[in-house]
Design a protein around this motif. Sequence first.
Motif, PDB file in Angstrom:
ATOM      1  N   LYS A  45      64.796   3.256  42.257  1.00  0.00           N
ATOM      2  CA  LYS A  45      66.209   3.421  41.898  1.00  0.00           C
ATOM      3  C   LYS A  45      66.979   3.695  43.172  1.00  0.00           C
ATOM      4  O   LYS A  45      66.673   4.633  43.907  1.00  0.00           O
ATOM      5  N   SER A  46      68.009   2.888  43.411  1.00  0.00           N
ATOM      6  CA  SER A  46      68.834   3.110  44.591  1.00  0.00           C
ATOM      7  C   SER A  46      69.926   4.115  44.269  1.00  0.00           C
ATOM      8  O   SER A  46      70.199   4.408  43.101  1.00  0.00           O
ATOM      9  N   ALA A  47      70.555   4.652  45.293  1.00  0.00           N
ATOM     10  CA  ALA A  47      71.604   5.651  45.120  1.00  0.00           C
ATOM     11  C   ALA A  47      72.775   5.109  44.309  1.00  0.00           C
ATOM     12  O   ALA A  47      73.461   5.862  43.625  1.00  0.00           O
ATOM     13  N   ASP A  48      73.005   3.793  44.356  1.00  0.00           N
ATOM     14  CA  ASP A  48      74.115   3.206  43.609  1.00  0.00           C
ATOM     15  C   ASP A  48      73.732   2.831  42.174  1.00  0.00           C
ATOM     16  O   ASP A  48      74.509   2.218  41.453  1.00  0.00           O
ATOM     17  N   GLY A  49      72.518   3.199  41.745  1.00  0.00           N
ATOM     18  CA  GLY A  49      72.095   2.957  40.375  1.00  0.00           C
ATOM     19  C   GLY A  49      71.289   1.689  40.159  1.00  0.00           C
ATOM     20  O   GLY A  49      70.793   1.452  39.065  1.00  0.00           O
ATOM     21  N   GLY A  50      71.166   0.864  41.181  1.00  0.00           N
ATOM     22  CA  GLY A  50      70.359  -0.345  41.059  1.00  0.00           C
ATOM     23  C   GLY A  50      68.888  -0.008  40.893  1.00  0.00           C
ATOM     24  O   GLY A  50      68.411   1.006  41.387  1.00  0.00           O
ATOM     25  N   PRO A 120      73.207  -5.995  58.107  1.00  0.00           N
ATOM     26  CA  PRO A 120      72.819  -4.581  58.128  1.00  0.00           C
ATOM     27  C   PRO A 120      72.519  -4.069  56.723  1.00  0.00           C
ATOM     28  O   PRO A 120      73.056  -4.578  55.734  1.00  0.00           O
ATOM     29  N   PHE A 121      71.654  -3.073  56.641  1.00  0.00           N
ATOM     30  CA  PHE A 121      71.374  -2.424  55.360  1.00  0.00           C
ATOM     31  C   PHE A 121      71.175  -0.938  55.583  1.00  0.00           C
ATOM     32  O   PHE A 121      70.801  -0.499  56.667  1.00  0.00           O
ATOM     33  N   SER A 122      71.461  -0.171  54.572  1.00  0.00           N
ATOM     34  CA  SER A 122      71.221   1.267  54.551  1.00  0.00           C
ATOM     35  C   SER A 122      71.024   1.630  53.084  1.00  0.00           C
ATOM     36  O   SER A 122      71.948   1.510  52.282  1.00  0.00           O
ATOM     37  N   GLU A 123      69.823   2.028  52.728  1.00  0.00           N
ATOM     38  CA  GLU A 123      69.481   2.270  51.330  1.00  0.00           C
ATOM     39  C   GLU A 123      68.711   3.568  51.179  1.00  0.00           C
ATOM     40  O   GLU A 123      67.985   3.977  52.080  1.00  0.00           O
ATOM     41  N   ARG A 124      68.872   4.165  50.005  1.00  0.00           N
ATOM     42  CA  ARG A 124      68.074   5.321  49.590  1.00  0.00           C
ATOM     43  C   ARG A 124      67.481   4.975  48.234  1.00  0.00           C
ATOM     44  O   ARG A 124      68.188   4.480  47.358  1.00  0.00           O
ATOM     45  N   PHE A 125      66.203   5.258  48.082  1.00  0.00           N
ATOM     46  CA  PHE A 125      65.526   4.979  46.818  1.00  0.00           C
ATOM     47  C   PHE A 125      64.757   6.206  46.363  1.00  0.00           C
ATOM     48  O   PHE A 125      64.166   6.915  47.182  1.00  0.00           O
TER      49      PHE A 125
END
Length: 134
Positions: A45-50, A120-125
């Motif tokens: 689950k990503s921080a944006d709900g994906g 570029p990417f920056s993700e939290r899962f």
Amino acid sequence: MVLKRLVRPAVAGALLLFGTAGATAQRGPVPNALGGIERGQWQLKSADGGVRGLCLGNPAAMLQIMHGNTQCEHFVMENTPRSATIRYTCPSHGHGRTTISVDTPRVVNIETQGVANGAPFSERFEARRVGTCG
């Protein structure tokens, strides 16, 4: 002449000391934190709900989620039993930096950022094991 003999070792020492300051990362085996992660089907689950799924056969796949199975060179920057940070480079595909924090063998937090195929990417899962791979 005496000055040259004194300056060369000083310059060499400075280069050794300061020139390698950014190279404290190690190339090495899989980080310790990955050893306890269970294999199987994971939900990220990503921080944006994906939400996305990952069939995890090798926990090292979590190190470069945004680069998939691309062959990359990893440099271990932090290596503890519960967390790891790696920096990696994927020739012609980009680079990244990933930090993994292991809460339990079935719950892991992943922070990753970098560049994949020019973007570029920056993700939290938050990753959770949800079962076996089907």
